[in-house]
Design a protein around this motif. Sequence first.
Motif, PDB file in Angstrom:
ATOM      1  N   THR A 411       0.834  -1.208   0.000  1.00 17.35           N
ATOM      2  CA  THR A 411       0.000   0.000   0.000  1.00 17.35           C
ATOM      3  C   THR A 411       0.865   1.252   0.000  1.00 17.35           C
ATOM      4  O   THR A 411       0.566   2.222  -0.712  1.00 17.35           O
ATOM      5  N   TRP A 415       0.740   4.340  -2.652  1.00 21.87           N
ATOM      6  CA  TRP A 415       0.488   5.718  -2.229  1.00 21.87           C
ATOM      7  C   TRP A 415       1.624   6.653  -2.645  1.00 21.87           C
ATOM      8  O   TRP A 415       1.386   7.821  -2.960  1.00 21.87           O
ATOM      9  N   PHE A 454      -9.690   3.290  -3.259  1.00 22.60           N
ATOM     10  CA  PHE A 454      -9.280   2.845  -1.929  1.00 22.60           C
ATOM     11  C   PHE A 454      -9.994   1.562  -1.504  1.00 22.60           C
ATOM     12  O   PHE A 454     -10.998   1.151  -2.089  1.00 22.60           O
ATOM     13  N   SER A 460     -13.898   6.604   1.914  1.00 18.08           N
ATOM     14  CA  SER A 460     -13.328   7.446   0.861  1.00 18.08           C
ATOM     15  C   SER A 460     -14.380   8.291   0.139  1.00 18.08           C
ATOM     16  O   SER A 460     -14.028   9.129  -0.686  1.00 18.08           O
ATOM     17  N   ASP A 535      -6.270  -0.171  -4.402  1.00 15.11           N
ATOM     18  CA  ASP A 535      -5.703  -0.597  -3.118  1.00 15.11           C
ATOM     19  C   ASP A 535      -6.700  -1.491  -2.380  1.00 15.11           C
ATOM     20  O   ASP A 535      -7.605  -1.014  -1.710  1.00 15.11           O
TER      21      ASP A 535
END
Length: 678
Positions: A411, A415, A454, A460, A535
Amino acid sequence: MENDIVISVESLSVDYAKEQGILPAVRDLSFTIKRGETLGLVGESGSGKSTVAFAIMRYLPKNGRISKGKIVFLGQNMLQKTPKELRLIWGGNMAMVYQDPMSSLNPSIKIGFQIAEILRYTKGLDKKLAWRKSEELLEKVKISDPEQSARKFPHQMSGGQQQRVVIAMAFCRDPDLLIMDEPTTSLDVTTEAAILDLLKELKGIFNPAILFISHNLGVIKRVADKIGILYAGQMVEMCVARDIFQSPLHPYTIALMNCLPTTDINKDKGLKPIPGSFPDITKLSQGCIFYDRCLYKDEDCIERMIPLKKIDKNRSTACLHWKRLSQQKKGLNENNVHKNSFFDVSKRIARTEENYIIAIDHLKKYFGFSSTFSRLIGWSESYTKAIDDVSLFIRHGEILGVVGESGCGKTTLGWIMNKLYKPTKGKIYYEGKDIWNMTRNEDRSFHQQCQIVFQNPDSSLNPRKTVGKILERPLVLQNGGTFSHRGQRIAELLNMVHMDTRYAKVYPHELSGGENQRIGIARAFAANPRLIIFDEPLSSLDVSVQASILNLIVELQKKFNTTYIFISHDLSVVQYISDNICVMYLGKLCEVGSNNEVFSNPSHPYTRALLSAVPQIKIDHHEEIILLQGSVPSAKSPPGGCRFHTRCPDKIGRVCEVEEPKAIAINPFHTVYCHLFK
């Protein structure tokens, strides 16, 4: 023998009082579990699995009631028990393990004290003996250094260790019945395999009856002696575990199996999600409960209610067409099976440097690295090496799957690529430009072209904005034309993710998890991106919803030729969707290669362990599970040499402990970081 029966549920019906009326959550349910036997209860969210568990425990919420039936536990009617008698049963004869271990653990009390408290209450032990027994139980559930672990708080342990503690708390009472409600859903495949193996071992020691609830048929296959399939509050099939995978006799069971990505199915053919949606059980009509979604229905199915009917000694089904279904091989739709059919990205994408959309050069990300205050007062540096010297190339139009256990850095890598984190060292190039040295206009263009979806859509999406406003926001940011033009684009985006335009006026809390994830995907595509980072987009979804979202993601990728980075710990999903695979462990790369190479010829011991731990529903699958010893070391003090050497079953000696493995090219499409290939 009847004397072996621990729990008998007879014609159980459970209702909930809701604003819209009475909701019959469970209807006319019957089953028994004998001592030493495991019943796997399977179904999608909302099918009533947890309601069954809480009804057995007599632990329903205030608006829930058992309207009909009987629950006999150890020969006694649970419905006639007083609250005091129920507390004694909960404390001694019956235990429950929940999906989230932190919902069962007190964050302010040390682990040892929490286990000792149960022992003192149920067994009458003194403090000293209870503490010693708690350490013994931690050793039984294979927690390393039990004396030290007993003095830890829950937050100081990993998710897998927390679940082991909860299992220790359940078994410390030597229960006659153990109820496990989705105990491995939030765990990595390796941790999940270890927990299931532990459960088998403890079952052999304590010999309880077990009710194991899950939506994952692969997990159920590993633990259950017999399986019950629950749909919208009704049991639609029950039989011994092997038979249900060999020849399921209800369309819903077949549909659940066809939702699962397996090694025999690739993304070019697609999964088979269950059509339609759950019925409104407040307005049940006469006939089969699965009628609206069934591929085998006829007029007879709608004329009368179809109860669970016994076919032979070990099998029951609630379907009129079970004889026709029994002839289907292993319950899988033959049109959905494509053996050894892998999509090799090397045949489609030229391997030229000019074709890279992303190039990662010796990337490092250390959290807590620049601790100026610590240096001033003389404290030693303490930082987490989330990403430690990773180099990688991603080509235009490919789907790169990034896999590994929790804490491996996947992750963080995603990011950083989206500029949500700044690297400690190293560079990332987007179409040849360093993303951290872009002009203002270049940076604006990059953020438009690189989007992220996400893991949890609920967190989100802005709960105060309608879906229309959520989708309009990226259009406004990129100067998306007039109000009328934006409205037209919002309608296009909703249609793109197969949602009606009426959803533009609703709020996220009014939608299901799958619908919210579709909105997250639509929002990502609003800016016409060239790169999308996913993700863990499926980790909180049911298998049927997961299948439809996977098909949607693949459909959009083919339509727009968008590059995907797909981050997940679910290898079956990554195998289904990805062209290339990147396996990570503790901030390092272990193996990189095409889908075909990595899955047909896994070369790193860690990759082999991950693959062996993936739950399979195939009857002829007998591959031995490689159980990794211990837990993932701390990223604050990672092992020297090969990061994996502390858990590696193929460790060859001191070289693994002191020398970091270099990249070894097995062939042009497959690279491994391991001393075994020197």
